[in-house]
Design an enzyme around this catalytic site. Structure first.
Site, PDB file in Angstrom:
ATOM      1  N   ASP A 458       0.824  -1.209   0.000  1.00 14.55           N
ATOM      2  CA  ASP A 458       0.000   0.000   0.000  1.00 14.55           C
ATOM      3  C   ASP A 458       0.859   1.260   0.000  1.00 14.55           C
ATOM      4  O   ASP A 458       1.937   1.294   0.595  1.00 14.55           O
ATOM      5  CB  ASP A 458      -0.895   0.001   1.241  1.00 14.55           C
ATOM      6  N   GLU A 513       1.256  -0.379  -5.145  1.00 13.83           N
ATOM      7  CA  GLU A 513       0.271   0.661  -5.424  1.00 13.83           C
ATOM      8  C   GLU A 513       1.021   1.956  -5.737  1.00 13.83           C
ATOM      9  O   GLU A 513       1.418   2.698  -4.843  1.00 13.83           O
ATOM     10  CB  GLU A 513      -0.648   0.863  -4.217  1.00 13.83           C
TER      11      GLU A 513
END
Length: 812
Positions: A458, A513
């Site tokens: 993330d 990401e």
């Protein structure tokens, strides 16, 4: 001093800055000596202390320990002459902490692995990292930056090899720090150089801060050894609460150990409690099924266990295992990406404000139940990816890492650089040796202990740049990626963690990401890249929202195609039309953008539809299919979006008062919007069923033809007048007619191979909520002669707002 496999080792650690901000202290009112799991609690299990025969198997000590100096504010500065120290090695008596000098007790890491009966795993040494210039010659203009970056990575690899025994040993920090168990007793170690005094407290000693005083070496490692009880039982019962009490520059504080493996929030309490988690052998989950091989085509079902129930509640690992995993398999996905695994005190953070990095979220069950979930997924042939958060951490000081030892610069950068103003969270110092140990070990822990098959990292964009990608519009100019605003320490960490993961677990998958489009992001570290397998193609979801705000007449076919195909050559992407981000409160899903409130009243098949519903159902299918068809080498869907989930996600939360006096209203701590209504997609009397059936057919089509990973892709038509997009992907021909009223008879489409074609997927099929305007058994024969740049062509009927996929009839 630190105990490593029966010997005492004195490593050197950097001392942090003495600057620290005030800290609210928390002293547990410890009058209970009972195990946490003996209390009435929804997660109560048969977890009691019991004698164990399993011996703690630690990793070996190396000859030297290296710790780089603290870095200055320059993100690219790394100490060229780090300190080097010899180890002090001492033996330990089994039942008492008697230390005697013994310099001969040095273990070789390869011998430890051999003793375990495990095939040695080694991360290959770095190469020269020059292949990136062959892949992308434009990078040669930035070779000074890229060579420096790779040089920093090589230097760290060399120092880790020299002073830690290699990445394999360095990434097993959880065997050195935190709680470790041997036949003789329990050793607890914690790196907290800012603390002036420390003691281990908990249920086991009635929370008496004077009972078990810890000792500190000159480099900030606190340690205590607790011998077994006289009856042979461990000094700390399994399932009991534990904390470390420290006298810090900010005052007395009780903290959950940084390496804790489980933590739980007691009813009526706000801070979490660390749990000593060491179940007896008969209660440990034993994995029964092998991990699946890495699939060639990655089709990811993004899921959140807590909100996966149809009821307004926090769902459990067990329910997800039994109810949701078979659904994912049936739909045709081959991977499940699970969010919010790492413990997070604030449920509404969606798992992104992590407090305990080594502990699975206790809201959903025990670690053993999570293991059972993963094992069941493997039985079904599903790979399990974890949504891991190494980009930032919770600001909580009572149950998180923030101000852990009372200083601002412990695990994080000090001052503004260590705070993310938008996320309200702390930012790791990736130039710190012990932060590297902590995060690399964390990435290893979940793969080793829980058998996860990989990660979705993330917030990687936030890590790679000092501006965190905020208020920055990346245009693709290479100067945006290779300059002073690049955090080389963070990029080097990403190279290390990818190298460690792929070296030790060759089948593991890493997805990053990144919204910036960093070149070399998905090129192997050996070749000079950052090392991810896939990048999330985040621009696609944003583009669909932008398009959905326009009238149909203003949709541009070329704009759609450009966004879907605008990705770096040879770097694989995961495409998605919408993820959890688009489903959160404050945003709208594609289904809601298309159909809005009509979804509440006109989705029953026995009632007349509306133009808005007809349009929405048709375009929802087309958007998903063209995203999968053109968007990348993998595909992702957030749970519920496969059938156009009618409502948003809103976690239970109370009213928030901000520092400026403004108030953010809460939702009365309601779980009503924090669930997934799978029953709507399963109901044959609702139109949601057709959307779900189409998603299933789409996944099975990709499974059969493997078009996402085919090297053949050719876009033969993007007609702005007809509103038609035609392309080939693999052996399939995709025909999209986005026109709102015009249907085309005898519409000629180009193709690369001659022969007889058939329909293999038709969005207008009544099974999918369509109007059945095409004959599924029709045959289409090709004509010779170039058309739209293709050597052959055939004629089709292309109804308005439909997507049809054709394949050669003899493909099977």
């Amino acid at each position: 001093m630190v105990v490593i496999h029966g010997v005492y080792v004195t490593p050197r650690f950097p001392l942090p800055s003495s600057s620290a901000r005030p800290l609210n202290t928390c002293c547990f009112n410890g009058n209970s000596s009972l195990s946490f799991f003996l209390k009435k609690h929804p997660l109560s299990r048969k977890i009691f202390a019991g004698k164990q025969s399993a011996e703690f198997d630690s990793i070996a000590a190396s000859d030297k320990v290296l710790v780089p100096d603290n870095l200055d504010d320059d993100p690219n500065s790394i100490s060229e002459e780090p300190q080097r120290f010899d180890l002090e090695i001492q033996t330990m008596e089994e039942n008492e902490a008697v230390r005697s000098e013994d310099q001969s007790s040095v273990f070789d890491p390869s011998n430890v692995v051999k003793e375990r009966g495990v095939k040695p795993r080694i991360v290959p040494p770095p190469s020269d990292g020059k292949k990136i210039y062959e892949i992308d010659p434009m990078l040669r203009s930035y070779s000074s930056h890229l060579d420096y970056r790779y040089g920093q990575y090589r230097r760290l690899r060399e120092e880790i090899d020299k002073y830690e025994g290699g990445l394999e040993a360095f990434s097993r920090g959880y065997e050195k720090l935190g709680f470790s168990r041997s036949d003789a007793g329990i050793t607890y170690r914690e790196w907290a150089p800012g603390a002036k005094a420390a003691s281990l407290i908990g249920d086991f000693n009635n929370w008496n801060p004077n009972a078990d005083i810890m000792t500190r070496n000159e480099f900030g490692v606190w340690e205590i050894f607790l011998p077994n009880n006289t009856d042979g039982s461990p000094a700390i019962p399994h399932g009991s609460r534990v904390k470390i009490r420290m006298d810090t520059p900010s005052g007395i504080k009780d903290s959950i150990p940084a390496w804790i493996k489980f933590s739980v929030q007691a009813p009526g309490e706000i801070p979490f409690n660390g749990i000593y988690y060491d179940p007896p052998e008969e209660e440990k989950y034993v994995f029964k099924h092998p991990q699946p091989k890495r699939p060639k085509s990655l089709r990811i079902y993004e899921a959140h266990v807590g909100m996966s129930s149809t009821e307004p509640m926090v769902n459990t690992y067990a329910n997800f295992r039994d109810d949701v995993l078979p659904r994912i398999k049936r739909l045709g996905y081959n991977a499940v990406q699970i969010m919010a695994i790492q413990e997070h005190s604030y449920y509404a953070s969606f798992g992104y404000h992590v407090t305990n990095f080594f502990a699975p979220s206790s809201r959903c069950g025990t670690p053993e139940e999570l293991k059972s979930l993963i094992d069941r997924a493997h039985e079904l042939g599903l790979v399990v990816l974890m949504d891991i958060v190494h980009s930032h951490a919770s600001k909580n000081t009572l149950d998180g890492l923030n101000m852990f030892d009372g200083t601002d610069a412990h695990y994080f950068h000090s001052g503004p650089r260590g705070n993310h103003w938008m996320w309200d969270s702390r930012l790791f110092n990736y130039g710190s040796w012990e932060v590297l140990r902590y995060l690399l070990s964390n990435a290893r822990w979940w793969l080793e202990e829980y058998k996860f098959d990989g990660y979705r990292f993330d917030g990687v964009t936030s890590m790679m740049y000092t501006h965190h990608g905020l208020s920055v519009g990346f245009t693709g100019n290479y100067t945006e990626y290779f300059g002073l605003e690049t955090d080389v320490d963070a990029v080097t960490y990403l190279m290390l963690v990818n190298d460690m993961i792929h070296g030790l677990y060759p089948e593991a998958i890493t997805v990053g990401e990144d919204v910036s489009g960093m070149p070399t992001f998905c090129i192997p570290v050996q070749d000079g890249g950052v090392g991810f397998d896939y990048r999330l193609h985040m621009a696609i979801a944003d583009k669909w929202i932008e398009i959905l705000k326009k009238r149909d007449e203003d949709w541009q076919m070329g704009d759609i195609v450009y966004t879907l195909t605008n990705r770096r050559w040879s770097e694989k992407c995961i495409s998605y039309a919408e993820s959890h981000d688009q489903a959160l409160v404050g945003d709208k899903t594609i289904a809601f953008w298309l159909m809005d409130k009509d979804m509440y009243d006109f989705m029953a098949v026995d009632r007349p539809s509306t133009p808005l519903i007809d349009r929405g159902i048709a375009l929802h299918k087309m958007i998903r299919l063209i995203t999968m068809g053109l968007g990348g080498e993998g595909y992702l869907n957030f749970m519920g979006n496969e059938f156009g989930h009618p409502e948003w996600i809103d976690f239970p939360r109370g009213e928030q008062r901000l520092s400026d006096g403004s108030v953010i209203p809460g939702n009365n701590f309601s779980y009503d919007k924090c669930r997934r209504r799978f029953d709507l997609g399963d109901a044959d009397y609702l139109r949601y069923r057709g959307l779900q059936e189409f998603d299933q057919a789409m996944q099975h089509l990709e499974e059969k033809y493997g078009f996402m990973t085919s090297k053949h892709q050719f876009i033969s038509r993007k007609d702005e007048g007809d509103r038609v997009i035609i392309f080939e992907r693999g052996d399939l021909v995709f025909v999209f007619n986005f026109h709102w009223t015009s249907s085309y008879f005898d519409y000629r489409i180009g193709c690369s191979k001659p022969g007889k074609y058939k329909i293999v997927l038709d969005s207008d099929d009544p099974l999918f909520g369509g109007f059945g305007r095409l004959d599924s058994k029709a045959e289409y024969f090709t004509y010779d002669g170039s058309y739209d740049g293709r050597p052959c062509s055939f004629m089709v009927y292309a109804p308005c707002r439909t997507a049809v996929v054709y394949a050669l009839a003899n493909h099977d």
